[in-house]
Design a protein around this motif. Structure first.
Motif, PDB file in Angstrom:
ATOM      1  N   PHE A   1     -62.253 -51.022 -55.996  1.00 19.00           N
ATOM      2  CA  PHE A   1     -62.918 -52.289 -56.875  1.00 19.00           C
ATOM      3  C   PHE A   1     -61.711 -52.651 -57.842  1.00 19.00           C
ATOM      4  CE2 PHE A   1     -66.602 -50.063 -55.392  1.00 19.00           C
ATOM      5  CZ  PHE A   1     -67.564 -51.376 -55.390  1.00 19.00           C
ATOM      6  N   ALA A   2     -60.450 -52.370 -57.344  1.00 15.57           N
ATOM      7  CA  ALA A   2     -59.116 -52.983 -57.985  1.00 15.57           C
ATOM      8  C   ALA A   2     -58.838 -52.504 -59.302  1.00 15.57           C
ATOM      9  CB  ALA A   2     -59.129 -54.416 -58.186  1.00 15.57           C
ATOM     10  N   LEU A   3     -59.235 -51.039 -59.500  1.00 14.96           N
ATOM     11  CA  LEU A   3     -58.977 -50.381 -60.795  1.00 14.96           C
ATOM     12  C   LEU A   3     -57.935 -49.449 -60.574  1.00 14.96           C
ATOM     13  CD1 LEU A   3     -62.564 -50.092 -62.254  1.00 14.96           C
ATOM     14  CD2 LEU A   3     -60.706 -51.805 -62.884  1.00 14.96           C
ATOM     15  N   CYS A   4     -56.920 -49.130 -61.603  1.00 12.21           N
ATOM     16  CA  CYS A   4     -56.041 -48.155 -61.549  1.00 12.21           C
ATOM     17  C   CYS A   4     -55.075 -48.025 -60.362  1.00 12.21           C
ATOM     18  CB  CYS A   4     -56.979 -46.767 -61.769  1.00 12.21           C
ATOM     19  SG  CYS A   4     -55.818 -45.262 -62.554  1.00 12.21           S
ATOM     20  N   PRO A   5     -54.354 -48.897 -60.312  1.00  7.96           N
ATOM     21  CA  PRO A   5     -53.751 -49.082 -58.988  1.00  7.96           C
ATOM     22  C   PRO A   5     -52.280 -48.212 -59.077  1.00  7.96           C
ATOM     23  CG  PRO A   5     -52.986 -50.897 -60.366  1.00  7.96           C
ATOM     24  CD  PRO A   5     -54.022 -50.222 -61.395  1.00  7.96           C
ATOM     25  N   VAL A   6     -52.542 -47.033 -58.752  1.00  4.48           N
ATOM     26  CA  VAL A   6     -51.564 -46.105 -58.495  1.00  4.48           C
ATOM     27  C   VAL A   6     -51.197 -45.619 -56.983  1.00  4.48           C
ATOM     28  CG1 VAL A   6     -51.397 -45.181 -60.963  1.00  4.48           C
ATOM     29  CG2 VAL A   6     -52.828 -44.198 -59.154  1.00  4.48           C
ATOM     30  N   GLN A   7     -50.156 -45.097 -56.740  1.00  2.00           N
ATOM     31  CA  GLN A   7     -49.958 -44.986 -55.180  1.00  2.00           C
ATOM     32  C   GLN A   7     -50.028 -43.357 -55.170  1.00  2.00           C
ATOM     33  OE1 GLN A   7     -46.428 -46.972 -54.803  1.00  2.00           O
ATOM     34  NE2 GLN A   7     -47.183 -48.082 -53.173  1.00  2.00           N
ATOM     35  N   GLY A   8     -50.382 -42.867 -54.117  1.00  2.00           N
ATOM     36  CA  GLY A   8     -50.607 -41.373 -53.630  1.00  2.00           C
ATOM     37  C   GLY A   8     -51.573 -40.658 -54.439  1.00  2.00           C
ATOM     38  N   ILE A   9     -52.614 -41.563 -54.378  1.00  2.00           N
ATOM     39  CA  ILE A   9     -53.849 -40.972 -54.991  1.00  2.00           C
ATOM     40  C   ILE A   9     -54.545 -39.917 -54.346  1.00  2.00           C
ATOM     41  CG2 ILE A   9     -55.851 -42.434 -54.161  1.00  2.00           C
ATOM     42  CD1 ILE A   9     -55.083 -41.739 -57.853  1.00  2.00           C
ATOM     43  N   THR A  10     -54.249 -39.960 -53.062  1.00  2.00           N
ATOM     44  CA  THR A  10     -54.874 -38.899 -52.174  1.00  2.00           C
ATOM     45  C   THR A  10     -53.949 -37.663 -51.978  1.00  2.00           C
ATOM     46  OG1 THR A  10     -54.029 -39.881 -50.289  1.00  2.00           O
ATOM     47  CG2 THR A  10     -56.325 -40.682 -50.679  1.00  2.00           C
ATOM     48  N   SER A  11     -52.987 -37.515 -52.460  1.00  2.00           N
ATOM     49  CA  SER A  11     -51.851 -36.387 -52.471  1.00  2.00           C
ATOM     50  C   SER A  11     -52.362 -35.374 -53.047  1.00  2.00           C
ATOM     51  CB  SER A  11     -50.547 -37.039 -52.840  1.00  2.00           C
ATOM     52  OG  SER A  11     -49.941 -35.616 -53.016  1.00  2.00           O
ATOM     53  N   LEU A  12     -52.099 -34.006 -52.546  1.00  2.00           N
ATOM     54  CA  LEU A  12     -52.556 -32.917 -53.059  1.00  2.00           C
ATOM     55  C   LEU A  12     -51.725 -32.639 -54.274  1.00  2.00           C
ATOM     56  CD1 LEU A  12     -52.858 -30.029 -50.641  1.00  2.00           C
ATOM     57  CD2 LEU A  12     -54.650 -31.165 -52.153  1.00  2.00           C
ATOM     58  N   ASN A  13     -50.440 -33.109 -54.471  1.00  2.00           N
ATOM     59  CA  ASN A  13     -49.585 -32.697 -55.450  1.00  2.00           C
ATOM     60  C   ASN A  13     -49.526 -34.005 -56.479  1.00  2.00           C
ATOM     61  OD1 ASN A  13     -47.545 -32.210 -56.973  1.00  2.00           O
ATOM     62  ND2 ASN A  13     -46.579 -30.762 -55.455  1.00  2.00           N
TER      63      ASN A  13
ATOM     64  N   GLY B   1     -65.380 -57.500 -68.099  1.00  2.00           N
ATOM     65  CA  GLY B   1     -64.647 -57.131 -66.683  1.00  2.00           C
ATOM     66  C   GLY B   1     -62.941 -57.439 -66.882  1.00  2.00           C
ATOM     67  N   LEU B   2     -62.874 -58.608 -67.665  1.00  2.00           N
ATOM     68  CA  LEU B   2     -61.382 -58.777 -67.784  1.00  2.00           C
ATOM     69  C   LEU B   2     -60.724 -57.626 -68.677  1.00  2.00           C
ATOM     70  CD1 LEU B   2     -59.101 -60.809 -67.174  1.00  2.00           C
ATOM     71  CD2 LEU B   2     -59.930 -62.172 -69.469  1.00  2.00           C
ATOM     72  N   SER B   3     -61.316 -57.190 -69.790  1.00  2.00           N
ATOM     73  CA  SER B   3     -60.727 -56.177 -70.644  1.00  2.00           C
ATOM     74  C   SER B   3     -60.714 -54.662 -69.697  1.00  2.00           C
ATOM     75  CB  SER B   3     -61.552 -55.586 -71.878  1.00  2.00           C
ATOM     76  OG  SER B   3     -62.276 -56.986 -72.302  1.00  2.00           O
ATOM     77  N   CYS B   4     -61.497 -54.606 -68.951  1.00  2.00           N
ATOM     78  CA  CYS B   4     -61.409 -53.618 -68.219  1.00  2.00           C
ATOM     79  C   CYS B   4     -60.376 -53.446 -67.124  1.00  2.00           C
ATOM     80  CB  CYS B   4     -62.915 -53.326 -67.461  1.00  2.00           C
ATOM     81  SG  CYS B   4     -63.304 -51.947 -66.884  1.00  2.00           S
ATOM     82  N   CYS B   5     -60.351 -54.537 -66.587  1.00  2.00           N
ATOM     83  CA  CYS B   5     -58.809 -54.695 -65.444  1.00  2.00           C
ATOM     84  C   CYS B   5     -57.656 -54.359 -66.379  1.00  2.00           C
ATOM     85  CB  CYS B   5     -58.922 -56.124 -65.011  1.00  2.00           C
ATOM     86  SG  CYS B   5     -60.036 -56.478 -63.879  1.00  2.00           S
ATOM     87  N   PHE B   6     -57.577 -55.087 -67.539  1.00  2.00           N
ATOM     88  CA  PHE B   6     -56.125 -54.600 -68.347  1.00  2.00           C
ATOM     89  C   PHE B   6     -56.260 -53.262 -68.652  1.00  2.00           C
ATOM     90  CE2 PHE B   6     -56.344 -59.518 -68.897  1.00  2.00           C
ATOM     91  CZ  PHE B   6     -55.078 -59.592 -68.610  1.00  2.00           C
ATOM     92  N   CYS B   7     -57.212 -52.916 -69.321  1.00  2.00           N
ATOM     93  CA  CYS B   7     -57.217 -51.449 -69.779  1.00  2.00           C
ATOM     94  C   CYS B   7     -56.812 -50.650 -68.574  1.00  2.00           C
ATOM     95  CB  CYS B   7     -58.627 -50.744 -70.111  1.00  2.00           C
ATOM     96  SG  CYS B   7     -59.034 -51.497 -71.777  1.00  2.00           S
ATOM     97  N   PHE B   8     -57.437 -50.672 -67.373  1.00  2.00           N
ATOM     98  CA  PHE B   8     -57.088 -49.926 -66.195  1.00  2.00           C
ATOM     99  C   PHE B   8     -55.763 -50.033 -65.738  1.00  2.00           C
ATOM    100  CE2 PHE B   8     -61.576 -48.741 -66.148  1.00  2.00           C
ATOM    101  CZ  PHE B   8     -61.457 -47.391 -65.518  1.00  2.00           C
ATOM    102  N   MET B   9     -55.395 -51.165 -65.871  1.00  2.00           N
ATOM    103  CA  MET B   9     -53.726 -51.614 -65.465  1.00  2.00           C
ATOM    104  C   MET B   9     -52.945 -50.770 -66.372  1.00  2.00           C
ATOM    105  SD  MET B   9     -52.018 -53.136 -63.380  1.00  2.00           S
ATOM    106  CE  MET B   9     -52.499 -54.581 -62.720  1.00  2.00           C
ATOM    107  N   SER B  10     -53.462 -50.754 -67.732  1.00  2.00           N
ATOM    108  CA  SER B  10     -52.380 -50.129 -68.751  1.00  2.00           C
ATOM    109  C   SER B  10     -52.666 -48.572 -68.433  1.00  2.00           C
ATOM    110  CB  SER B  10     -52.805 -50.430 -70.064  1.00  2.00           C
ATOM    111  OG  SER B  10     -52.922 -49.138 -70.884  1.00  2.00           O
ATOM    112  N   LEU B  11     -53.649 -48.169 -67.985  1.00  2.00           N
ATOM    113  CA  LEU B  11     -54.006 -46.738 -67.746  1.00  2.00           C
ATOM    114  C   LEU B  11     -53.213 -46.119 -66.559  1.00  2.00           C
ATOM    115  CD1 LEU B  11     -55.659 -44.149 -67.970  1.00  2.00           C
ATOM    116  CD2 LEU B  11     -57.195 -44.875 -66.686  1.00  2.00           C
TER     117      LEU B  11
END
Lengths: 427, 427, 427, 427
Positions: free
Chosen positions: A76-88, A141-151
């Motif tokens: 749902f386009a939130l918290c765009p970090v990579q390697g989210i399924t990695s164990l480490n 919705g907009l604030s949420c996108c920004f908050c999660f981007m910053s998160l």
């Protein structure tokens, strides 16, 4: 790094180990962490992997318990970090140049457009309570996108810190059934949200059906009425209507998701405090040496540092969650009390406000449980026999009494059980 | 480090130095200070001058960062102390016989006259919300003059205390970019205020233009309407109108300036706490001797004493600032919600209330940051390894936990982040 | 008594003296005090008399400063204790069989009658705001009589405890100008009250004069209207009217007196804390031995015990004072805002509400100053050099931080500066 | 003293005794308690029985003071535990298969039916304030049944813990007249409640009598009107009417009983703290060894643990009690102020609201007295001479200062004297 340098030459491990553990614990919050973290991890990861092999219970580790949850967030386009399924946790990274970030930015644009349309509609003079709720929805919705981007930019460090804390406290094991509890909580909350969303749609369509006589145009009429704030300005077209529907769905999802997100993280953190407390309760049966209490205090402090870091990451989301819920509860109550409405709408209102109250209470109680669990340690220390009451225990007690370990709403308010009552009285 | 340099030559210097430093620190608040201050300063000034020559960074010292700011205040007849541009706080003096005080007294007379006219107008039966706002504006202006006059008498001692604290903690250096940040904050706040002031004038003139048909009389009509509370009693004359305009401009400036003043002082003070915290965070990586923690605690206590002295000086201004902002926010909200007004007025209202909210939030957050920074030191102490946890650290922790280091509104309320929420809920 | 027994045989005085001082300090609040107090006083009185001869400053002792004040109270049938003009607190006694108690009981009967008439009048259907204020006035008068009757029974012990505390802390001397300050405060408050009372009468007579045309019957008409709640039930007669007037005067006096009483006692108590603080500030310039701090702490604790005992005596009066003031402020505000009244009434309302606000603020600030002064000691301890920071100082600091030394309203609320704001916000 | 008697025969008994006592104290809250409790009890019971025989004062023990009170509760289908009249807390048990539980379940069914009827009636459109009060009454009844059912399952452990605490502190004896005070309080509260209940019935019958002319049908008409929410759906029949009357009586009883229950338990607990305080006040006259203070602290901690366990058992009942009282006070005030009613109804309203206020204040003050008594210990410790101020006393003081020993409303709010004011201001 000095910590490793300390360890290498000397054979007696006990005291250097203290240094190894103590120093980085604090430094985590400093910028110097980044350079030293790789070497440190080389050391830690060995332990990590060993335990991964040893126990099946580590599916309750924060990393594994959260991975599928965060994957859903990313859908749902939130918290765009990579390697989210990695164990480490070390593999979790944030870069600006990635498809995930691109996806998020697209959604931000959509939300911005929706926000703009609603505000323009609002200014144009269509100021009703329905519009007001819509404005708040897309602003959220907009604030949420920004908050999660910053998160997202701080998420890798949070995961790292959490995993390190877990590894340092590997003797306590992992919270029991954390994985399952997160799953169930997510499923229940989202199922309720979905049900409420479709009931809302159904209510609107019922209302629309009263105005329309031909079955064919029903959907179009629904779109025209429900997204009037767009089609007041733009010519109606089917793709645009679909876009509106998607943005609306995402915004509704976000509204539910931020509550769920706070609940899940609170559950994960408070279960760590609970683990510490159970071990202390168990150990207290026989007199423990001072080093035991030193370690316990350091572990408590690690959790306190973790809580503060987590709070610095998500306190804006907590504020957003509380503010939105307050607004919608007030609005729903006002709507229900003001006008007598038809049966379908009445049922919808009752269902809707029940969901809202359930979610608000759940968020409050879960987030408050962090403070409750962190304070519960005090009772164990009060009951210690005089022989065990060393300077370490005294320091431990002083920390628990004077430290405020809790989530906050952007530090404007502390989330505790008292808050719920205060807020309900204000309403 | 200068402390070591001082200790080096004489063997038995350690204890006397303590006494020299400790005792005056506390005595600052006592009247006995005055007699001993000259000798002490002879000693200190040498260090002072050396550092003035050594480092370019001391333009961020309180004295230099504030001098141009205070000069601006003096242009508007506030805080009439002498030697405000001097490098040395010792040169800042207050005497009743000076042109500056005379200027202030003239302004006080002007404000008193304006106050009197508005109250007379108010009693005469013209009780509208516009009048009420005018009464509050001139009452604020008058109170402001008195508060700053009373502040001026204590300002030299505040400057002295601040400079001494800075010199004692010279090893921490000066807050980075304090000078710049004060400049930017002042520029931004005053630019916004100026814009808002002229927009207000423009709005009034627009309203006036609707009533008048001839262009020539527009300005006179504007004066007659805007300062009706004067010209109801006195015959219209151009000089009087100019006087009214000047007094009105000064009063509006004061309204903005007290907020800015609190912001700037809070920034300067909280950055001192931040300096202390960064040094502690940096030093904590290796085990420090007890003397280190003793010095840290004494430095913290110096800042605490400084905060309390600052608070005793400006708490009336803080109260004035919060009370006025609350009044105007309520009044604006009431005005906006009550009646439907024309576009120009509506735009003005939105701009005005945005400025107001921005300033209120800025004041609250800046003033609250003092408490936040002073409490943040606690986290560093919690994380200290057991070896470092001496009696000094314990005493340090006890002080932080039990001392309330914050600005207050005449001691009626403490300014912290919670306050903002409490106040907004009340409204 | 063991304390004297301890002192007698042994020649080394230091440690036994501790016992003598410590033990009775605590026991004061126990019932065992009474039996041992006579012997103890024989010992104390010698010191007492010596100091009486030595210094003229002891006219600022609590006993002497209060004696004329309490005499005035007794003129108005309050606090009927005997020996109120004696120098020695030991002579102050309470017996049920005395003329003073009889006088009080007569006044209680008068108040009860007035209360009964107003309530009957109220039930009969004459429910206006004027009646409501009258009911509250006589209820206050009656409660006041009862509170002071109950206080009178504890007053001798309070005087004793206070005098003992003063003698134990004779090295601090007596509060400067306490005598004078009590006089001035009483004079100012009562003068204002008298002025306000006669203005109220004048306002009523003005109103009456409008209805009546004949000058002769004016007074009778005034009585008939002002005490209608009596003459609705009883035939008019001149003696009865005089009685009404007297009871009304006494009730009005009580309303003002309870505020003054709280102010005066707060001034006396907070000045004791101020004395302690000044001595500590003075002594702190050179390093003091542990015994100095022990004594300081014990003296602080004596004052804390004194505060708690005083609070247990007068907390009902504090509650009465706050509750009444709140009621009248609300009522006056409501009256003023609701109806447009004539000039005389308007002036009366403004004068009346100003007096009310002045008194409420004065009571709050004076009573709050006890807490403020008791907390101020903390700052002195924070600034102590490390050499002086012994276990006694730590214990002292812990006590100040955790003890709540303040007046309360029947323990429902603590009187501090925050209270004033809280209350004003509620209104 | 029994502790010395125990120590006497064996020389090395001191330390084991500590362990025996300390460990179980804490473990009480753990599940491991159950296994070890039998052996422990064998040991304790001997002491128990000896004291039962020794002293007549143990009729003030919690077990004996509560037994008849709990019996009354069981008559009204609350708290269905077995062995409630036994002398030994060990005999109190809870089993699902018992007549008592069956009785409770029958009552739950009755309450559920009443709840269902009122809600159905409410939905059907008969939404008046009378209905609203009825809905709340039966919802309260139902919640009350569930709360006490859940309490019953924890009651045996509470009784056990309480009895153990009493036996450990047997040197303090039992609270004086606890038995009597509980009796009197119960009698007074229930007598008032009964009077108010019959007055309510009388009021309704008076109203009914106005509508009906024939005397014979009066009762039936009363039933039809008073239980209209049932007979709107079901045909009238006499047995059903009796059932309604019984359920109504039980619900009214519950409403009064939960207040009484909280009062009685608070009285019992706060009197234990008072016992501890009196012993400490008595012992403090001569310097006590460290072991004395250790034991005092441990006893205090036992009471603190007991309070927390009690709170975990009854906090839902406390919340229920406060919430219901708040609702009824608001409703009664609203009713009285809104409409002018006849004399009978007016008298009923005044009586009713007086009872309500009396009960609410009584609950608040009694429950708050636990916190008050637990804090009062602090004053004794402050007054200790320096010789007695050991690490144990410091630890004791730290615990009292940082521990919050009080009843709570489901941990949402703490019941203290401040609460009453807060709540009354909100209304």
């Amino acid at each position: 790094m000095e910590s490793l340098a300390n360890v290498a030459p000397t054979g007696d491990f006990a005291k250097p180990r203290r240094n190894v553990r103590m120093t980085p614990k604090y430094l985590t919050l400093l910028s110097t962490l980044r350079s030293s973290v790789t070497k440190l991890y080389a050391n830690k990861r060995i332990r990590d992997i060993r335990h991964v092999n040893d126990k099946g219970s580590d599916q309750n580790s924060f990393r594994r318990a959260m991975s599928s949850f965060m994957l859903m967030a990313q859908c749902f386009a939130l918290c765009p970090v990579q390697g989210i399924t990695s164990l480490n946790a070390h593999d979790v990274r944030f870069t600006w140049c990635s498809w995930r970030v691109g996806y998020c930015i697209v959604m931000i644009l959509g939300m911005t457009a929706a926000c703009g349309f609603t505000i323009a509609f609002y200014i144009k003079g269509f100021f009703t309570f329905e519009t007001s709720a819509t404005v708040v929805l897309y602003t959220l919705g907009l604030s949420c996108c920004f908050c999660f981007m910053s998160l997202a930019r701080r998420w890798p460090r949070l995961e790292e810190l959490w995993q390190r804390t877990e590894h340092e406290q590997i003797q306590y094991g992992y919270p029991r059934n954390l994985y399952l509890r997160i799953r169930i909580m997510s499923a229940v909350t989202l199922a309720i949200a979905l049900g409420e969303h479709f009931l809302a749609k159904y209510t609107v369509i019922c209302t629309v059906a009263l105005c329309s006589d031909k079955k064919r145009d029903l959907l179009q009429l629904y779109w025209l009425m429900n997204y009037r704030f767009v089609f007041e300005f733009v010519q109606f077209s089917l793709p645009l209507a679909f876009l509106c529907e998607i943005v609306n769905f995402f915004a509704s999802f976000y509204w539910n998701f931020i509550d769920l997100f706070v609940i899940v993280l609170s559950m994960a953190l408070s279960s760590r405090f609970r683990l510490l407390n159970s071990l202390l309760k168990f150990s207290v049966r026989k007199v423990q040496p001072e080093t035991f209490w030193r370690e316990a205090r350091e572990n408590y402090n690690s959790l306190s540092v973790l809580t503060k870091f987590l709070d610095s990451c998500i306190s804006s989301i907590v504020l957003l969650s509380f503010a939105t819920n307050m607004f919608y509860i007030c609005q729903q109550l006002y709507n229900t009390l003001r006008k007598s409405v038809g049966t379908v709408k009445l049922v919808y209102f009752f269902v809707s406000i029940s969901c809202l109250l359930f979610r608000t209470v759940a968020v409050s109680l879960c987030a408050a449980s962090i403070q409750e669990e962190s304070r519960a340690t005090k009772d164990i220390l009060y009951a210690l026999p005089a022989e065990s009451y060393t300077i370490e225990v005294h320091r431990f007690l002083v920390q628990i009494s004077t430290d405020n370990v809790a989530l906050t709403g952007l530090r404007f308010f502390t989330v505790n059980r008292n808050l719920l009552l205060t807020v309900s009285v204000k309403i």
